[in-house]
Design an enzyme around this catalytic site. Sequence first.
Site, PDB file in Angstrom:
ATOM      1  N   GLU A 118       0.756  -1.335   0.171  1.00 19.48           N
ATOM      2  CA  GLU A 118       0.056   0.060  -0.173  1.00 19.48           C
ATOM      3  C   GLU A 118       0.743   1.151  -0.052  1.00 19.48           C
ATOM      4  O   GLU A 118       2.094   1.209   0.524  1.00 19.48           O
ATOM      5  CB  GLU A 118      -0.932  -0.089   1.272  1.00 19.48           C
ATOM      6  CG  GLU A 118      -1.925  -1.193   1.081  1.00 19.48           C
ATOM      7  CD  GLU A 118      -3.209  -1.056   2.122  1.00 19.48           C
ATOM      8  OE1 GLU A 118      -4.100  -1.776   2.010  1.00 19.48           O
ATOM      9  OE2 GLU A 118      -2.965  -0.155   2.990  1.00 19.48           O
ATOM     10  N   HIS A 233      -9.379   9.702   2.670  1.00 25.33           N
ATOM     11  CA  HIS A 233      -8.690   8.635   1.746  1.00 25.33           C
ATOM     12  C   HIS A 233      -8.969   9.266   0.428  1.00 25.33           C
ATOM     13  O   HIS A 233      -9.849   9.826  -0.053  1.00 25.33           O
ATOM     14  CB  HIS A 233      -9.602   7.443   2.032  1.00 25.33           C
ATOM     15  CG  HIS A 233      -8.890   6.342   1.391  1.00 25.33           C
ATOM     16  ND1 HIS A 233      -8.820   6.012  -0.046  1.00 25.33           N
ATOM     17  CD2 HIS A 233      -8.166   5.224   1.885  1.00 25.33           C
ATOM     18  CE1 HIS A 233      -8.170   4.875  -0.353  1.00 25.33           C
ATOM     19  NE2 HIS A 233      -7.877   4.409   0.816  1.00 25.33           N
ATOM     20  N   ARG A 278      -0.881   9.529   1.519  1.00 30.37           N
ATOM     21  CA  ARG A 278      -2.436  10.006   1.421  1.00 30.37           C
ATOM     22  C   ARG A 278      -2.609  11.276   1.361  1.00 30.37           C
ATOM     23  O   ARG A 278      -3.562  11.609   0.649  1.00 30.37           O
ATOM     24  CB  ARG A 278      -3.140   9.082   2.511  1.00 30.37           C
ATOM     25  CG  ARG A 278      -3.380   7.836   2.288  1.00 30.37           C
ATOM     26  CD  ARG A 278      -4.250   7.027   3.505  1.00 30.37           C
ATOM     27  NE  ARG A 278      -4.783   5.682   3.098  1.00 30.37           N
ATOM     28  CZ  ARG A 278      -5.004   4.892   4.182  1.00 30.37           C
ATOM     29  NH1 ARG A 278      -5.723   5.171   4.985  1.00 30.37           N
ATOM     30  NH2 ARG A 278      -5.309   3.633   3.769  1.00 30.37           N
ATOM     31  N   HIS A 337     -11.851   9.438   6.062  1.00 28.39           N
ATOM     32  CA  HIS A 337     -11.568   7.875   6.072  1.00 28.39           C
ATOM     33  C   HIS A 337     -10.957   7.553   7.535  1.00 28.39           C
ATOM     34  O   HIS A 337     -11.216   6.578   8.110  1.00 28.39           O
ATOM     35  CB  HIS A 337     -10.579   7.449   5.206  1.00 28.39           C
ATOM     36  CG  HIS A 337     -10.411   6.047   4.945  1.00 28.39           C
ATOM     37  ND1 HIS A 337     -11.240   5.007   4.901  1.00 28.39           N
ATOM     38  CD2 HIS A 337      -8.989   5.395   5.433  1.00 28.39           C
ATOM     39  CE1 HIS A 337     -10.796   3.977   4.989  1.00 28.39           C
ATOM     40  NE2 HIS A 337      -9.507   3.872   5.259  1.00 28.39           N
ATOM     41  N   ARG A 372      -1.688   9.148   9.018  1.00 27.14           N
ATOM     42  CA  ARG A 372      -1.572   7.786   9.184  1.00 27.14           C
ATOM     43  C   ARG A 372      -1.060   6.868   8.013  1.00 27.14           C
ATOM     44  O   ARG A 372      -1.643   7.227   7.071  1.00 27.14           O
ATOM     45  CB  ARG A 372      -3.113   7.165   9.655  1.00 27.14           C
ATOM     46  CG  ARG A 372      -3.166   5.572   9.711  1.00 27.14           C
ATOM     47  CD  ARG A 372      -4.458   5.133  10.159  1.00 27.14           C
ATOM     48  NE  ARG A 372      -5.385   5.330   8.929  1.00 27.14           N
ATOM     49  CZ  ARG A 372      -5.597   4.594   7.961  1.00 27.14           C
ATOM     50  NH1 ARG A 372      -5.085   3.235   8.097  1.00 27.14           N
ATOM     51  NH2 ARG A 372      -6.658   4.553   7.254  1.00 27.14           N
TER      52      ARG A 372
END
Length: 513
Positions: A118, A233, A278, A337, A372
């Site tokens: 990811e 997100h 992100r 998100h 995060r």
Amino acid sequence: MSEILEELSGRIVIVGSGLAGLMTALTLAPEPTVIVTRAALGGETSSAWAQGGIAASMGDDDSAALHLADTLAAGDGLCDLKVAASIVAEAPAAIAALERAGVQFDRNGAGVLSLGLEAAHSRRRIVHAKGDGSGAAIVRALTEAVARAPSIRVLEGYEARRLLLDGDHIAGLLCATEKGTIILPSCRVVLATGGIGGLYEATTNPVGNFGQGIALAARAGAFLADMEFVQFHPTALDSRRRPLALVSEAVRGEGALLVNENNERFMAEVDGAELAARDVVARAISAEIARGGRVFLDAREALGNRFAARFPVIDALCGEAGVDPSRDLIPVRPAVHYHMGGVATDENGRSSVPGLWVVGEAASTGLHGANRLASNSLLEAAVMGMRAAHDIAGIDAGPTRLLHDHARLVAPDPSLVRPVVSRHLGVLRNAGAIHGAIAALLPLFDSEGPAADPALVALLIAVFASLRRESRGAHARTDFPLKLQHVQRRMMRLSDALDIARSVIPYSFARSA
């Protein structure tokens, strides 16, 4: 008149039944506990909707040091180094504990864990179950384990409304049920209530999650931390569905590309490209949309006909929207998100209020910093649930003293708050928008009506955002686009935040006059 459940007096009370709450209860067994959940056990939880999996350094080419480095880079200077190092180091143990509880993670033909990639991870380290159905598979296994545990009492249809105090110590929990208000006497309460996505119109979270745990703890006098950091997100499925369906970063990890309506790959020259952090990807997509464009994920070449097998949940969600990922571009947009801020806790989940622990997304441990790292959320939930359980187990129940009865409180309703938060506290912020949010939210909080608790949480986000005059991680300000040289986490109580908010009101009105 509230009914007091004397037969459960002294039990440890856990509010919430996502991964963090379930792991807390299972780790505490056979210590008697009570799980309080608004919906069915494991229902309406962000954990059950998680697609990617759990970040853990399990590969031969990986290590806790590499995982930590990626976590710190994504956290953009605000991670607590000690906390982050200890949590990522415990990732393999958390995976083992979950497997003992009945979770079956995906493995290859040789029995080795299948590891996904990811964004912002330097190695393939995402441990997953049922492809992109990891959260549902994990929560299902844990709820079955809870059902088998005689020490765990589950109270479904109970909505936590207030923490009760004896002086500054926790004394119990006031809940609303269909039959009226119920009091659970306890001097040990764990909040595992999830995030704040329900404050926004565009979210991938259950819409009922508006930060209840934060509101409960804030009213009890707990310190809050880093409330301004709301992660969007980058790739929610752009459709009429509400909440928006998530298109996991793992899709980009398998090679899918981001393109605009002109088929331009606008992330190509960015460091990390589609797998940048992100906040970077979310801002880039927001910029494309702000100019009137559209953004798509192109998985046709990278996955093609293999898409449905690798991502069955996402494939079904796309099909619901009339999109075939093997042949069509997938329309995407940013959506709320995850919340990096929350109730400030120590490394064992203890808040500043004696007798109150907070775990999972409702807490702010310092692991995530300003942004995060993907799939560190379920990791934190599992590790901190176990840590809090071990910490609580060493504390005697002690007597509980409920000083007086409490009137029935109105059911919270974030519908009046969502337009304000969505407009003023989105991906890009500035002083005018933030002050406008404060001016609109304060009356809603002061009303003590259905919007009061959601407005409380939103106010905290706005006040913290007003004080951070820089752009860092998930907090981006167009009026302060640069990062400050010296950075620090910020903590305060609700009373201090309200003082700041009320001082902003005259300024806001003067600016809009």
